[in-house]
Write a protein that holds these residues in place. Sequence first.
Motif, PDB file in Angstrom:
ATOM      1  N   ALA A  47       0.835  -1.209   0.000  1.00 18.57           N
ATOM      2  CA  ALA A  47       0.000   0.000   0.000  1.00 18.57           C
ATOM      3  C   ALA A  47       0.865   1.253   0.000  1.00 18.57           C
ATOM      4  O   ALA A  47       0.561   2.241  -0.684  1.00 18.57           O
ATOM      5  CB  ALA A  47      -0.921  -0.006   1.219  1.00 18.57           C
ATOM      6  N   ILE A  48       1.950   1.229   0.761  1.00 18.44           N
ATOM      7  CA  ILE A  48       2.862   2.373   0.771  1.00 18.44           C
ATOM      8  C   ILE A  48       3.498   2.558  -0.601  1.00 18.44           C
ATOM      9  O   ILE A  48       3.594   3.678  -1.122  1.00 18.44           O
ATOM     10  CB  ILE A  48       3.931   2.188   1.857  1.00 18.44           C
ATOM     11  N   GLY A  49       3.935   1.439  -1.220  1.00 14.11           N
ATOM     12  CA  GLY A  49       4.533   1.544  -2.544  1.00 14.11           C
ATOM     13  C   GLY A  49       3.563   2.099  -3.569  1.00 14.11           C
ATOM     14  O   GLY A  49       3.900   2.987  -4.361  1.00 14.11           O
ATOM     15  N   ALA A  50       2.326   1.595  -3.562  1.00 12.24           N
ATOM     16  CA  ALA A  50       1.324   2.074  -4.515  1.00 12.24           C
ATOM     17  C   ALA A  50       0.949   3.521  -4.230  1.00 12.24           C
ATOM     18  O   ALA A  50       0.834   4.346  -5.148  1.00 12.24           O
ATOM     19  CB  ALA A  50       0.083   1.173  -4.448  1.00 12.24           C
ATOM     20  N   ALA A  99       6.502  12.343   4.062  1.00 12.16           N
ATOM     21  CA  ALA A  99       5.739  11.617   5.072  1.00 12.16           C
ATOM     22  C   ALA A  99       6.537  11.495   6.369  1.00 12.16           C
ATOM     23  O   ALA A  99       5.991  11.662   7.471  1.00 12.16           O
ATOM     24  CB  ALA A  99       5.349  10.238   4.556  1.00 12.16           C
ATOM     25  N   CYS A 100       7.834  11.224   6.247  1.00  6.20           N
ATOM     26  CA  CYS A 100       8.686  11.136   7.428  1.00  6.20           C
ATOM     27  C   CYS A 100       8.715  12.461   8.174  1.00  6.20           C
ATOM     28  O   CYS A 100       8.540  12.512   9.404  1.00  6.20           O
ATOM     29  CB  CYS A 100      10.087  10.716   7.008  1.00  6.20           C
ATOM     30  N   ALA A 101       8.919  13.560   7.436  1.00  2.00           N
ATOM     31  CA  ALA A 101       8.984  14.879   8.067  1.00  2.00           C
ATOM     32  C   ALA A 101       7.645  15.251   8.706  1.00  2.00           C
ATOM     33  O   ALA A 101       7.606  15.777   9.828  1.00  2.00           O
ATOM     34  CB  ALA A 101       9.380  15.931   7.026  1.00  2.00           C
ATOM     35  N   PHE A 135       2.415   6.082   9.153  1.00  2.00           N
ATOM     36  CA  PHE A 135       3.087   6.368   7.881  1.00  2.00           C
ATOM     37  C   PHE A 135       2.260   5.810   6.720  1.00  2.00           C
ATOM     38  O   PHE A 135       2.007   6.498   5.724  1.00  2.00           O
ATOM     39  CB  PHE A 135       4.477   5.732   7.909  1.00  2.00           C
ATOM     40  N   GLU A 136       1.818   4.578   6.861  1.00  2.00           N
ATOM     41  CA  GLU A 136       0.985   3.963   5.834  1.00  2.00           C
ATOM     42  C   GLU A 136      -0.345   4.692   5.715  1.00  2.00           C
ATOM     43  O   GLU A 136      -0.806   5.018   4.599  1.00  2.00           O
ATOM     44  CB  GLU A 136       0.752   2.498   6.165  1.00  2.00           C
TER      45      GLU A 136
END
Length: 466
Positions: free
Chosen positions: A232-235, A255-257, A448-449
């Motif tokens: 899901a994260i990749g897509a 997303a990390c920030a 994150f996801e």
Amino acid sequence: MGGEPTVATFSGVRSGDAPLTWGQRGIWHAIERNLPGHYNVCVSVPVPPDVPADVGAVAGAVGRLLDRHEALRTRILVADGEPRQIVERAGTLPLEVTEFAAADPHRLVEQHRAAPFDYLAGDLPVRVVLNTANGTVREILLVLCHVAVDLQAVCIVAGDLTALLAGEPLPAPGTQPLDLARRQQQAAARRRSTTSVGYWITESRRIRSPMFVDAGPPQRPPFRSAVLTSPAIGAGARILATRHGVTDSTVYQAACAALLGRWTGQRRCHLRMITDNRFWPGHREIVTHLCQLGLFVLDLPADTGFVDLLKETERAALRAHWHAYYDQGELDRATDELQREKGGPGHADCYFNDSRLDGPPVWTVTSKPAADDAPKSLPYGDGTAPVRDADVWRATALSTFGWQRDPGWMQCSFSLRVSGPSAVPSISLSADTRYLPAQEMERFLLAFEDLLVEACRDTTAVDVSR
């Protein structure tokens, strides 16, 4: 470590010595600060089934590989506290031979990866294990010291060894580390370093406080590492990258920030990020360690939407990458001075690393950029088909979460790493449990996801502060 003794004989074009390159010096210091073997790199090279693969033939190919790449026949000599690289023109490399049927692949890799390289005892930065069946080599395990190679260099070495085994012609090797080290002493490189160090100090002065404060006493073990593997994260990253004209690497970093800001309440995110420095002219094919740290600083105004953050993240990341090529000693002296001036850490202790070999953008810098001193664009394409929004929702059911035995690629306050294939990336989070307890690490990765999934659903905005 047992096994039948044999050697690979090498005879290169030249010998020589020089200071460590900027990238070598940075990883050399990192190795000194970590557990033995922590930064060793392992790669398995299968032997093509249609090539001669007796031990003698494979040993010959390994010898020609060392002839070709000076980094693999370079020793480090430390004199008066100063390391230098010493290239050996000729010599032998011991090889270990194991029996394929009897070998435990996991044990074999862990055994060799954990053993440090002892440069002062004369070790070359490579160990080779030949895994055989009935006298035929089926697989070659290369264990490499990170001073000699980064991940891109590992791919070059593995590809060249495969070609040498098959007897295929290879073009002349790229620039060698000796040449790079000497080039970095020239005036143009010194100016480049001074510019980069100036950027680091300017941006570090904008950092008023650490990202994290103590959440309580450390748990046991004090450093933990968790991983979420998620199609899901990749897509989602691919959809957002295509929709908003950025790279998926930018999506991951945004997303990390955003989540760091949400977790810590900080309105300014600062991360040290890994830059491969392969975009500089002549660097694409060098077998050495070119990676250095870049400093990423991004403001996170209240009520900012995630989509609005993408372009700002791209600009901040470009500035960080552009200024991640510098003399490590010059930067160390400048940051030490800044630390004395500030009375605390001179720069960030949180890290971001996109280490997907099929995913990070390929950059080409042909001239100095304009006023903002950063490249204007990053050509990128992974050759994959478009992903539909609906695929993201279905893919969440396939995500897996787990804890890693290894405390992670770096023991620090926080480090987030993207690895694996772009279609099904693994997001690894390593953290000091004083700042991010284990239960919060799991929540962070799931958030994150969720963030990327929600950003695909809502094309307007996702508030990164909630």
